[in-house]
Design a protein around this motif. Structure first.
Motif, PDB file in Angstrom:
ATOM      1  N   GLU A 193      36.746  74.470  40.712  1.00 45.72           N
ATOM      2  CA  GLU A 193      36.127  75.571  41.449  1.00 45.72           C
ATOM      3  C   GLU A 193      34.653  75.671  41.108  1.00 45.72           C
ATOM      4  O   GLU A 193      33.825  75.957  41.958  1.00 45.72           O
ATOM      5  N   HIS A 194      34.321  75.406  39.851  1.00 42.28           N
ATOM      6  CA  HIS A 194      32.919  75.423  39.433  1.00 42.28           C
ATOM      7  C   HIS A 194      32.132  74.349  40.205  1.00 42.28           C
ATOM      8  O   HIS A 194      31.024  74.595  40.682  1.00 42.28           O
ATOM      9  N   VAL A 195      32.746  73.172  40.355  1.00 40.71           N
ATOM     10  CA  VAL A 195      32.093  72.076  41.081  1.00 40.71           C
ATOM     11  C   VAL A 195      31.790  72.479  42.511  1.00 40.71           C
ATOM     12  O   VAL A 195      30.690  72.278  43.023  1.00 40.71           O
ATOM     13  N   PHE A 196      32.766  73.098  43.189  1.00 40.32           N
ATOM     14  CA  PHE A 196      32.564  73.452  44.593  1.00 40.32           C
ATOM     15  C   PHE A 196      31.820  74.772  44.769  1.00 40.32           C
ATOM     16  O   PHE A 196      31.403  75.111  45.865  1.00 40.32           O
ATOM     17  N   LEU A 197      31.647  75.505  43.683  1.00 38.88           N
ATOM     18  CA  LEU A 197      30.883  76.761  43.769  1.00 38.88           C
ATOM     19  C   LEU A 197      29.398  76.539  43.563  1.00 38.88           C
ATOM     20  O   LEU A 197      28.578  77.326  43.981  1.00 38.88           O
ATOM     21  N   ARG A 198      29.072  75.455  42.843  1.00 42.73           N
ATOM     22  CA  ARG A 198      27.684  75.268  42.449  1.00 42.73           C
ATOM     23  C   ARG A 198      26.761  75.158  43.657  1.00 42.73           C
ATOM     24  O   ARG A 198      27.094  74.491  44.622  1.00 42.73           O
ATOM     25  N   ARG A 222      26.372  76.833  52.105  1.00 41.98           N
ATOM     26  CA  ARG A 222      27.308  77.248  53.162  1.00 41.98           C
ATOM     27  C   ARG A 222      28.416  76.217  53.362  1.00 41.98           C
ATOM     28  O   ARG A 222      29.586  76.549  53.493  1.00 41.98           O
ATOM     29  N   LEU A 223      28.029  74.947  53.356  1.00 44.77           N
ATOM     30  CA  LEU A 223      29.019  73.884  53.549  1.00 44.77           C
ATOM     31  C   LEU A 223      29.980  73.833  52.356  1.00 44.77           C
ATOM     32  O   LEU A 223      31.188  73.682  52.521  1.00 44.77           O
ATOM     33  N   ASN A 224      29.425  73.990  51.137  1.00 43.01           N
ATOM     34  CA  ASN A 224      30.275  74.016  49.938  1.00 43.01           C
ATOM     35  C   ASN A 224      31.264  75.165  50.005  1.00 43.01           C
ATOM     36  O   ASN A 224      32.430  75.035  49.617  1.00 43.01           O
ATOM     37  N   SER A 225      30.801  76.293  50.495  1.00 39.13           N
ATOM     38  CA  SER A 225      31.645  77.478  50.604  1.00 39.13           C
ATOM     39  C   SER A 225      32.787  77.231  51.595  1.00 39.13           C
ATOM     40  O   SER A 225      33.942  77.617  51.347  1.00 39.13           O
ATOM     41  N   THR A 226      32.483  76.550  52.698  1.00 35.62           N
ATOM     42  CA  THR A 226      33.520  76.223  53.692  1.00 35.62           C
ATOM     43  C   THR A 226      34.579  75.329  53.066  1.00 35.62           C
ATOM     44  O   THR A 226      35.780  75.536  53.241  1.00 35.62           O
ATOM     45  N   VAL A 227      34.132  74.312  52.323  1.00 36.85           N
ATOM     46  CA  VAL A 227      35.074  73.397  51.667  1.00 36.85           C
ATOM     47  C   VAL A 227      35.922  74.161  50.648  1.00 36.85           C
ATOM     48  O   VAL A 227      37.142  74.036  50.613  1.00 36.85           O
ATOM     49  N   ARG A 228      35.253  74.980  49.831  1.00 33.44           N
ATOM     50  CA  ARG A 228      35.969  75.716  48.770  1.00 33.44           C
ATOM     51  C   ARG A 228      36.993  76.683  49.360  1.00 33.44           C
ATOM     52  O   ARG A 228      38.121  76.787  48.882  1.00 33.44           O
ATOM     53  N   THR A 229      36.615  77.378  50.434  1.00 27.83           N
ATOM     54  CA  THR A 229      37.503  78.357  51.070  1.00 27.83           C
ATOM     55  C   THR A 229      38.753  77.684  51.620  1.00 27.83           C
ATOM     56  O   THR A 229      39.834  78.268  51.643  1.00 27.83           O
TER      57      THR A 229
END
Length: 273
Positions: free
Chosen positions: A268-273, A227-234
C-alpha cells in the motif's frame, strides 16, 4: 486437446465498434492510464533484447522471450494504441511516442538488470505482478465493456508470463543456491521500483502532447501520476497481488500468514507514494 495451448487472442477479437465512446471520452484519467500503458508496452522490444543478451546460452529462456513474451507485449501496445485512436483520435500518438522512446531507451540497459540470472528472474516475477495488478485495476476502474475486455485479456497474459518467469526462477534458484534472504531483498527493491521512471516518463510524454501548454509544469505531471496511482490502489486486488509477490519465497504457510500484514502495508505504501 490436452497438452495444446489455446491460440492467443488477436486484436481482431476486440470489438472496437462497440466502444461506448461518449462514456469514456471525457474521462481524462482513463485516457492517461491507457495511453501511458500503450507507450511502455510498445517499447518492450528494447527491453527484450537486454534480457536475451543477459540469458544468452539458455535457449529455453531466450526462445520463449523472443517468440512469445516480446510478441505478446508488443501486441498489448498495439491494442492499447488502437483503443486510444478510437476514443481520442485527435491525440498525436506517434509524435508523443517518439519523444517517449528517445528517453525510455536510456533506461533500458543490461547493467540495470539484477546481479545474477536467478535474481533477475525474481525481479521479472515482481514486474509481472505489478503489470497484472495494473491491468486488473484498469479493468475494474471502468464500466466501458471493450476496455474491460482488453484490460482483462492483458492481465491474464501478464499472469501467464509470471508463471513462465517463476518456473525459470526456480531452476536458477537451485543452480545458484539462492537464499530466501537474497530473494526477499530483490523482491523488496524491485517492488519499490514498480512506480519507476518508466511510468513517469510515459505520463510526461503523453502530457507533453495532450496538454503542451503544461508540458513544463512539474506539479501538473506529479498530480497526474498521483491520480493514476490512486486509481490503481483503489481497484487493487490485494490478495492476488500479495500471493504473486510472495510466491518466490516459498514460505511455510504459518510464516506466510504471519508476514502478510506487513507485506500488505508495504504494498500500500508503494501505491500510495
Amino acid at each position: 486437446m490436452a497438452g495444446h495451448e489455446a491460440p492467443h487472442w488477436k486484436i481482431e477479437d476486440l470489438e472496437f465498434s462497440r466502444i461506448a465512446r461518449d462514456e469514456v471520452r471525457q474521462d481524462e484519467n482513463l485516457f492517461y492510464l491507457v495511453a501511458s500503458a500503450s507507450f511502455i508496452e510498445s517499447g518492450s522490444d528494447l527491453y527484450t533484447q537486454n534480457l536475451v543478451d543477459f540469458f544468452r546460452g539458455d535457449d529455453e529462456v531466450t526462445e520463449w522471450l523472443t517468440h512469445h513474451w516480446e510478441a505478446e507485449e508488443l501486441q498489448h501496445g498495439k491494442a492499447l494504441r488502437a483503443y486510444v485512436a478510437h476514443v481520442w483520435p485527435e491525440f498525436d500518438w506517434e509524435t508523443a511516442y517518439r519523444g517517449f522512446l528517445e528517453e525510455y531507451a536510456t533506461y533500458c540497459k543490461v547493467e540495470l538488470l539484477a546481479p545474477t540470472r536467478g535474481l533477475e528472474m525474481t525481479a521479472r516475477c515482481v514486474v509481472e505482478t505489478g503489470t497484472a495488478t495494473y491491468y486488473r485495476a484498469m479493468a475494474r476502474s471502468t464500466a466501458e465493456p471493450v476496455l474491460r475486455d482488453l484490460a482483462s485479456r492483458i492481465a491474464a497474459d501478464e499472469v501467464s508470463h509470471y508463471k513462465h518467469f517463476y518456473r525459470f526462477f526456480r531452476r536458477y534458484r537451485d543452480e545458484e543456491r539462492l537464499s530466501r534472504f537474497r530473494v526477499l531483498g530483490t523482491i523488496g527493491r524491485r517492488t519499490l521500483e514498480l512506480k519507476s521512471e518508466d511510468a513517469d516518463c510515459a505520463i510526461r510524454h503523453v502530457a507533453r502532447t495532450r496538454s503542451p501548454e503544461r508540458a513544463g509544469d512539474t506539479a501538473f505531471v506529479e498530480q497526474l501520476s498521483a491520480r493514476l496511482n490512486s486509481t490503481v490502489r483503489t481497484n487493487l486486488s490485494a490478495g492476488a497481488t500479495l500471493k504473486m509477490l510472495m510466491r518466490p519465497l516459498e514460505l511455510p504457510a504459518g510464516v506466510q500468514t504471519m508476514i502478510q500484514y506487513p507485506v500488505r502495508q508495504f504494498m500500500e505504501h508503494v501505491f500510495l507514494r
